[in-house]
Design an enzyme around this catalytic site. Sequence first.
Site, PDB file in Angstrom:
ATOM      1  N   GLY A  11       0.846  -1.206   0.000  1.00 56.44           N
ATOM      2  CA  GLY A  11       0.000   0.000   0.000  1.00 56.44           C
ATOM      3  C   GLY A  11       0.874   1.246   0.000  1.00 56.44           C
ATOM      4  N   ARG A  72       0.994  -4.971  -5.548  1.00 56.44           N
ATOM      5  CA  ARG A  72       1.104  -6.223  -4.798  1.00 56.44           C
ATOM      6  C   ARG A  72       1.336  -7.287  -5.860  1.00 56.44           C
ATOM      7  NH1 ARG A  72      -2.823  -3.593  -1.231  1.00 56.44           N
ATOM      8  NH2 ARG A  72      -1.642  -3.080   0.619  1.00 56.44           N
ATOM      9  N   ASP A 103       5.597  -4.776   6.136  1.00 58.76           N
ATOM     10  CA  ASP A 103       6.292  -6.020   6.501  1.00 58.76           C
ATOM     11  C   ASP A 103       6.201  -7.101   5.431  1.00 58.76           C
ATOM     12  OD1 ASP A 103       3.661  -6.470   7.006  1.00 58.76           O
ATOM     13  OD2 ASP A 103       3.939  -7.222   9.055  1.00 58.76           O
ATOM     14  N   THR A 125       4.426   2.693   5.523  1.00 52.38           N
ATOM     15  CA  THR A 125       3.053   2.199   5.604  1.00 52.38           C
ATOM     16  C   THR A 125       2.265   3.063   6.570  1.00 52.38           C
ATOM     17  OG1 THR A 125       1.606   0.424   6.416  1.00 52.38           O
ATOM     18  CG2 THR A 125       3.842   0.409   7.258  1.00 52.38           C
ATOM     19  N   ASP A 127      -0.075   2.081   8.355  1.00 54.13           N
ATOM     20  CA  ASP A 127      -0.574   1.278   9.482  1.00 54.13           C
ATOM     21  C   ASP A 127       0.296   1.350  10.732  1.00 54.13           C
ATOM     22  OD1 ASP A 127      -2.597   0.518   7.810  1.00 54.13           O
ATOM     23  OD2 ASP A 127      -1.995  -1.579   7.620  1.00 54.13           O
ATOM     24  N   ASP A 129       2.630  -0.590  11.569  1.00 51.55           N
ATOM     25  CA  ASP A 129       2.679  -1.925  12.160  1.00 51.55           C
ATOM     26  C   ASP A 129       4.001  -2.657  11.915  1.00 51.55           C
ATOM     27  OD1 ASP A 129       2.338  -2.222   9.458  1.00 51.55           O
ATOM     28  OD2 ASP A 129       0.775  -3.740   9.585  1.00 51.55           O
ATOM     29  N   ARG A 171      -5.029  -2.711   8.636  1.00 54.22           N
ATOM     30  CA  ARG A 171      -5.409  -4.067   8.245  1.00 54.22           C
ATOM     31  C   ARG A 171      -5.388  -5.042   9.425  1.00 54.22           C
ATOM     32  NH1 ARG A 171      -2.552  -6.506   3.024  1.00 54.22           N
ATOM     33  NH2 ARG A 171      -0.931  -5.230   3.930  1.00 54.22           N
ATOM     34  N   ALA A 186     -13.028  10.299  20.768  1.00 51.87           N
ATOM     35  CA  ALA A 186     -14.057   9.276  20.498  1.00 51.87           C
ATOM     36  C   ALA A 186     -14.587   8.693  21.809  1.00 51.87           C
ATOM     37  CB  ALA A 186     -13.466   8.171  19.637  1.00 51.87           C
ATOM     38  N   LYS A 214     -24.219  13.654  27.686  1.00 49.00           N
ATOM     39  CA  LYS A 214     -23.609  13.666  26.349  1.00 49.00           C
ATOM     40  C   LYS A 214     -24.702  13.382  25.322  1.00 49.00           C
ATOM     41  CE  LYS A 214     -19.255  12.295  24.300  1.00 49.00           C
ATOM     42  NZ  LYS A 214     -17.914  11.833  24.669  1.00 49.00           N
ATOM     43  N   ARG A 254      -5.431   7.690   2.641  1.00 47.13           N
ATOM     44  CA  ARG A 254      -4.072   7.291   2.245  1.00 47.13           C
ATOM     45  C   ARG A 254      -3.372   8.301   1.342  1.00 47.13           C
ATOM     46  NH1 ARG A 254      -3.703   1.073   0.789  1.00 47.13           N
ATOM     47  NH2 ARG A 254      -3.482   1.760  -1.356  1.00 47.13           N
TER      48      ARG A 254
HETATM   49  P1  ADP Z   1       3.045  -4.380   2.743  1.00 43.02           P
HETATM   50  O1  ADP Z   1       4.460  -4.349   2.291  1.00 43.02           O
HETATM   51  O2  ADP Z   1       2.432  -3.018   2.803  1.00 43.02           O
HETATM   52  O3  ADP Z   1       2.859  -5.191   4.013  1.00 43.02           O
HETATM   53  P2  ADP Z   1       1.940  -6.609   1.187  1.00 43.02           P
HETATM   54  O4  ADP Z   1       1.768  -7.506   2.389  1.00 43.02           O
HETATM   55  O5  ADP Z   1       0.809  -6.558   0.225  1.00 43.02           O
HETATM   56  O6  ADP Z   1       2.192  -5.090   1.586  1.00 43.02           O
HETATM   57  O7  ADP Z   1       3.266  -7.059   0.447  1.00 43.02           O
HETATM   58  C1  ADP Z   1       3.711  -6.404  -0.720  1.00 43.02           C
HETATM   59  C2  ADP Z   1       4.373  -7.390  -1.636  1.00 43.02           C
HETATM   60  O8  ADP Z   1       5.498  -7.988  -0.987  1.00 43.02           O
HETATM   61  C3  ADP Z   1       3.516  -8.592  -2.042  1.00 43.02           C
HETATM   62  O9  ADP Z   1       2.690  -8.302  -3.128  1.00 43.02           O
HETATM   63  C4  ADP Z   1       4.547  -9.620  -2.415  1.00 43.02           C
HETATM   64  O10 ADP Z   1       5.059  -9.399  -3.718  1.00 43.02           O
HETATM   65  C5  ADP Z   1       5.657  -9.338  -1.418  1.00 43.02           C
HETATM   66  N1  ADP Z   1       5.485 -10.258  -0.260  1.00 43.02           N
HETATM   67  C6  ADP Z   1       4.554 -10.197   0.710  1.00 43.02           C
HETATM   68  N2  ADP Z   1       4.685 -11.206   1.579  1.00 43.02           N
HETATM   69  C7  ADP Z   1       5.737 -11.942   1.154  1.00 43.02           C
HETATM   70  C8  ADP Z   1       6.385 -13.138   1.623  1.00 43.02           C
HETATM   71  N3  ADP Z   1       5.961 -13.774   2.711  1.00 43.02           N
HETATM   72  N4  ADP Z   1       7.433 -13.598   0.915  1.00 43.02           N
HETATM   73  C9  ADP Z   1       7.863 -12.953  -0.195  1.00 43.02           C
HETATM   74  N5  ADP Z   1       7.308 -11.835  -0.673  1.00 43.02           N
HETATM   75  C10 ADP Z   1       6.264 -11.322  -0.027  1.00 43.02           C
HETATM   76  O1  F6P Z   2      -1.416  -1.523   4.534  1.00 43.22           O
HETATM   77  C1  F6P Z   2      -1.957  -0.293   4.230  1.00 43.22           C
HETATM   78  C2  F6P Z   2      -3.427  -0.392   3.949  1.00 43.22           C
HETATM   79  O2  F6P Z   2      -3.925   0.885   3.622  1.00 43.22           O
HETATM   80  C3  F6P Z   2      -4.260  -1.025   5.060  1.00 43.22           C
HETATM   81  O3  F6P Z   2      -4.576  -0.128   6.104  1.00 43.22           O
HETATM   82  C4  F6P Z   2      -5.471  -1.501   4.322  1.00 43.22           C
HETATM   83  O4  F6P Z   2      -6.053  -2.596   4.949  1.00 43.22           O
HETATM   84  C5  F6P Z   2      -4.904  -1.916   2.993  1.00 43.22           C
HETATM   85  O5  F6P Z   2      -3.665  -1.236   2.822  1.00 43.22           O
HETATM   86  C6  F6P Z   2      -5.815  -1.583   1.829  1.00 43.22           C
HETATM   87  O6  F6P Z   2      -5.260  -2.055   0.674  1.00 43.22           O
HETATM   88  P1  F6P Z   2      -5.828  -1.762  -0.791  1.00 43.22           P
HETATM   89  O7  F6P Z   2      -5.361  -0.394  -1.167  1.00 43.22           O
HETATM   90  O8  F6P Z   2      -5.238  -2.827  -1.617  1.00 43.22           O
HETATM   91  O9  F6P Z   2      -7.313  -1.801  -0.693  1.00 43.22           O
END
Ligand code: ADP
Ligand code: F6P
Length: 322
Positions: A11, A72, A103, A125, A127, A129, A171, A186, A214, A254
């Site tokens: 993302g 992705r 991650d 990111t 998030d 996280d 997420r 909130a 409230k 975003r």
């Molecule tokens: P983020 O990096 O924001 O956590 P994703 O989880 O969608 O986003 O991961 C982004 C890309 O990284 C995935 O589309 C994939 O190509 C690669 N990826 C994710 N998880 C793995 C994994 N366990 N091993 C190898 N590549 C990964």
């Molecule tokens: O990881 C970033 C994030 O914006 C999350 O908060 C959310 O769940 C996800 O990506 C949304 O992904 P997409 O843009 O593929 O709908």
Amino acid sequence: MKKIAVLTSGGDAPGMNAVIRAVVRTGCENGLEVYGVERGYSGLINGDFIPMNLRSVSDIINRGGTILYSARCPEFRTEEGMQKAIQTCKEFGIEGVVVIGGDGSFRGARDLSERGIPCVGIPGTIDNDIACCDYTIGYDTCLNTIMELVDRIRDTTESHDRCSVIEVMGRHAGYLALNSGIACGATAILIPEVPVDIQKHVIERMQRTMKADKKHFIILAAEGACVDVQQLAKEIEAKTGVESRATILGHTQRGGYPTAKDRIKATQMGYYAVKKLLMNDIGNRVVACQKEKILDYDIFEALQMTKSIDKELYEIAHEVSI
Ligand code: ADP
Ligand code: F6P
């Protein structure tokens, strides 16, 4: 290392462009050849490499999204896809890759590193996280955007003596919901880190605050808490008698220009990745930010770390929102 590449993956997050700018400028100023890879790991597989120079990254520090596009890429998770990516890197003579993402992207960077292409991950990111960091690029901008959007919803919520149930992104993590919940006052905050109990955390809290006069309410739910906000609004109306509306903020959260904090940290991290790590032939690392300081971790260790939300902050949020 003399030839490096930079990509954005997963993302997108505001501030990614500021990282790209810092990586490219630091590389170019120090005599490296720098390539931008389009659409994350897909570009690595398909050879979508663009030679970058000092001017390729002009006027992007203020822009949200990512000029390199993001994606992705399921193919990259297969051994065949991974081997194609490695082959492309070899063909272009790439000796190190800066991966800006979350991650999932770091797992990909770890796998590439294991197979002989040194990578450095930079946390990008909304998030927040990433376990080894207390802050990720894009988080601050997103938090401020949510605050502004919820403030707008509050105006109309107050005018109608209503309850607004608002879903924010995250997420698997509740950092955005918890912190925007505090910033927006909130009445209830639902996050994946705390088992959701609608009766106790929402209905009874609202009833208590109603006794304290409230009349309008903001309920914030993290996407990862898996609450159907439309359904919740109906339940609130039925059980409390307060007219309720649901809003999913979605991708409005975003985009937008990055805050000063995101731009500054992005610049520091991009510089660090090139100057302190890749230029000294150091790969397989994750650049992190802890207590405002920039440092780095082994990518394998970083991916095994865990972090939790600040429970005290969660308690404070609820105690003062009465
Ligand atoms: P983020 O990096 O924001 O956590 P994703 O989880 O969608 O986003 O991961 C982004 C890309 O990284 C995935 O589309 C994939 O190509 C690669 N990826 C994710 N998880 C793995 C994994 N366990 N091993 C190898 N590549 C990964
Ligand atoms: O990881 C970033 C994030 O914006 C999350 O908060 C959310 O769940 C996800 O990506 C949304 O992904 P997409 O843009 O593929 O709908």
